[in-house]
Write a protein that holds these residues in place. Structure first.
Motif, mmCIF file in Angstrom:
data_model
loop_
_atom_site.group_PDB
_atom_site.id
_atom_site.type_symbol
_atom_site.label_atom_id
_atom_site.label_comp_id
_atom_site.label_asym_id
_atom_site.label_seq_id
_atom_site.Cartn_x
_atom_site.Cartn_y
_atom_site.Cartn_z
ATOM 1 N N PHE A 1 3.936 16.154 0.854
ATOM 2 C CA PHE A 1 4.245 15.108 1.819
ATOM 3 C C PHE A 1 4.920 13.951 1.092
ATOM 4 N N GLY A 2 5.854 13.306 1.769
ATOM 5 C CA GLY A 2 6.482 12.113 1.219
ATOM 6 C C GLY A 2 5.596 10.896 1.379
ATOM 7 N N THR A 3 5.870 9.885 0.568
ATOM 8 C CA THR A 3 5.147 8.613 0.702
ATOM 9 C C THR A 3 6.161 7.473 0.748
ATOM 10 N N ALA A 4 5.691 6.333 1.187
ATOM 11 C CA ALA A 4 6.527 5.130 1.252
ATOM 12 C C ALA A 4 5.723 3.960 0.715
ATOM 13 N N LYS A 5 6.448 2.911 0.311
ATOM 14 C CA LYS A 5 5.782 1.673 -0.085
ATOM 15 C C LYS A 5 5.527 0.865 1.180
ATOM 16 N N GLY A 6 4.336 1.005 1.732
ATOM 17 C CA GLY A 6 3.996 0.337 2.977
ATOM 18 C C GLY A 6 3.538 -1.093 2.777
ATOM 19 N N MET B 1 0.867 -1.184 0.000
ATOM 20 C CA MET B 1 0.000 0.000 0.000
ATOM 21 C C MET B 1 0.901 1.230 0.000
ATOM 22 N N SER B 2 0.397 2.329 -0.515
ATOM 23 C CA SER B 2 1.087 3.610 -0.392
ATOM 24 C C SER B 2 0.821 4.172 0.997
ATOM 25 N N ALA B 3 1.880 4.688 1.630
ATOM 26 C CA ALA B 3 1.755 5.132 3.023
ATOM 27 C C ALA B 3 2.267 6.555 3.186
ATOM 28 N N ALA B 4 1.692 7.264 4.141
ATOM 29 C CA ALA B 4 2.149 8.608 4.501
ATOM 30 C C ALA B 4 2.125 8.750 6.017
ATOM 31 N N ASP C 1 -0.584 -2.745 9.932
ATOM 32 C CA ASP C 1 -0.055 -2.062 8.754
ATOM 33 C C ASP C 1 1.242 -1.367 9.156
ATOM 34 N N GLY C 2 2.225 -1.353 8.256
ATOM 35 C CA GLY C 2 3.490 -0.725 8.611
ATOM 36 C C GLY C 2 4.158 -0.042 7.438
ATOM 37 N N LEU C 3 5.149 0.793 7.754
ATOM 38 C CA LEU C 3 5.874 1.511 6.708
ATOM 39 C C LEU C 3 6.793 0.593 5.917
ATOM 40 N N ASP C 4 7.140 -0.571 6.467
ATOM 41 C CA ASP C 4 7.916 -1.559 5.723
ATOM 42 C C ASP C 4 7.670 -2.934 6.324
ATOM 43 N N LEU C 5 8.163 -3.960 5.616
ATOM 44 C CA LEU C 5 7.912 -5.333 6.049
ATOM 45 C C LEU C 5 8.554 -5.627 7.404
#
Length: 306
Positions: free
Chosen positions: A163-168, A25-28, A256-260
Motif C-alpha cells: 500500500f502507498g503512504t502519504a505525509k498526512g 502523520m503517515s497516512a494510508a 485529519d487529512g492527506l494534506d494541509l
C-alpha cells in the motif's frame, strides 16, 4: 493554549483570531469492497473502531466515503478508509492488525490500496497477511500490482500486497462555543457533515465530535492529557475560564487529512456550517503556542480566503 489576540466574525458569530496547531502523520487509504454495501460498511465500522486519538490507540482512522461499484477496483460496493499513525512502521503494524482482525474476518470482503505507490514509502499489508493461508495462499500479478488470494470459509480473501503512504496532516480542529448543549450539538453535526464532504479527510472521533477536549498534562503525573478545564462550563469561576457569559456547551471537531490543503478546506467548511446555527456564540481553535506542530491553520486566513 495561547491567549486569543482579537476577534473576527463569520455569519455574525465571533471568531477568535487564533490558529489550530496540526502535526505530520503517515497516512494510508484502504479501499474495502464486499458483495453488498452492508458488509463493506460493517468492515469499515470494525476496522476504524477505537481509533480516535493516537494519545491512546495505535492509529487514528475513519470512513472517508462510501463508494459505488463504479468507483471500486472490482466493481462491487465499497468504502474508502483513511488511517494515520506517527510513522510508517507504526502505520503498517496498525493496518496489518486491523485488516487481519476486522476486514479479513468480515464476510465477502476484499482490500485494496488507495494511494499512489512510491516503493521507498510503501508498507506491506497483503504480504504480511498471506501467512494466514497456511501455505494455501497464492499470488497474482496484474498490471504490475501483486494481489494475495487467501482461502477462507466463504471463498477467498483478496488483498493487495503493498500500500502507498502519504505525509498526512493531523490535529486540525475548531471549538464550537454555544449557549446551549442542543444548539452546540446541532452546529457540530452540521459542521461534521460539511467537513466530511471534503475529499481526503476524516474526523476520527465518535460522529466526528469531541466533548472531552483535552489540555497537555495533568495534576496526576501518569496522565499525558486531561480535561480542558478552561472550556468546561461547570468549572467557570473555579479556573481561568475561556468562556463568555451565557455559554453552556463546547464541542470540538478534530480533522485529519492527506494534506494541509484538505484539512484547511474542511476546517473552513466546518466553520461556515457551524456559524449558521442559532445559538453559536464563538468559534475558536486549539493550539499550544506553536510548540506542538509545524502546521498552523489560521482562522483569519480562512475567512479572508488567503
Amino acid at each position: 493554549m495561547s491567549e486569543p489576540i482579537a476577534s473576527l466574525a463569520l455569519n455574525g458569530v465571533e471568531v477568535i483570531d487564533t490558529f489550530a496547531e496540526a502535526f505530520g502523520m503517515s497516512a494510508a487509504r484502504v479501499v474495502v469492497t464486499a458483495e453488498s454495501a452492508r458488509w463493506a460498511v460493517e468492515a469499515a465500522r470494525a476496522a476504524t473502531g477505537y481509533a480516535a486519538s493516537v494519545i491512546g490507540c495505535d492509529a487514528e482512522a475513519g470512513l472517508e466515503k462510501e463508494l459505488t461499484p463504479a468507483e471500486t477496483p472490482d466493481g462491487r460496493p465499497g468504502v474508502s478508509l483513511l488511517f494515520f499513525a506517527f510513522s510508517r512502521d507504526a502505520l503498517q503494524k496498525a493496518l496489518v492488525n486491523r485488516v487481519a482482525q476486522c476486514i479479513l474476518t468480515c464476510p465477502t470482503t476484499a482490500c485494496f490500496n488507495g494511494l499512489p505507490i512510491d516503493p521507498t514509502r510503501s508498507i506491506r499489508i497483503g504480504g504480511n497477511l498471506r501467512f494466514f493461508g497456511d501455505g494455501w495462499q497464492i499470488s497474482k500479478l496484474l498490471d504490475g500490482k501483486r494481489y494475495w488470494r487467501v482461502p477462507v470459509m466463504d471463498g477467498e480473501f483478496l488483498c493487495e500486497d503493498v500500500f502507498g503512504t502519504a505525509k498526512g496532516v493531523a490535529g486540525g480542529n475548531i471549538l464550537i462555543v454555544a449557549n446551549t448543549q442542543a444548539s452546540g450539538l446541532k452546529a457540530a453535526e452540521d459542521a461534521v457533515d460539511a467537513a466530511r464532504a471534503v475529499p481526503g479527510v476524516i474526523l476520527p472521533f465518535p460522529g466526528g465530535v469531541v466533548r472531552s477536549g483535552s489540555k497537555v498534562g495533568s495534576k496526576y503525573k501518569k496522565l499525558r492529557a486531561s480535561t480542558n478545564d478552561a472550556y468546561c462550563p461547570s468549572l467557570r469561576g473555579a479556573v481561568k475560564s475561556e468562556l463568555p457569559d451565557g455559554v453552556n456547551a463546547v464541542y470540538e471537531l478534530v480533522i485529519d487529512g492527506l494534506d494541509l490543503a484538505a484539512v484547511e478546506r474542511a476546517t473552513w467548511e466546518a466553520m461556515l456550517a457551524a456559524t449558521r446555527v442559532p445559538g453559536v456564540k464563538r468559534i475558536t481553535a486549539g493550539n499550544y503556542g506553536g510548540k506542538l506542530g509545524p502546521f498552523h491553520i489560521r482562522l483569519r486566513a480562512l475567512i479572508e480566503g488567503t
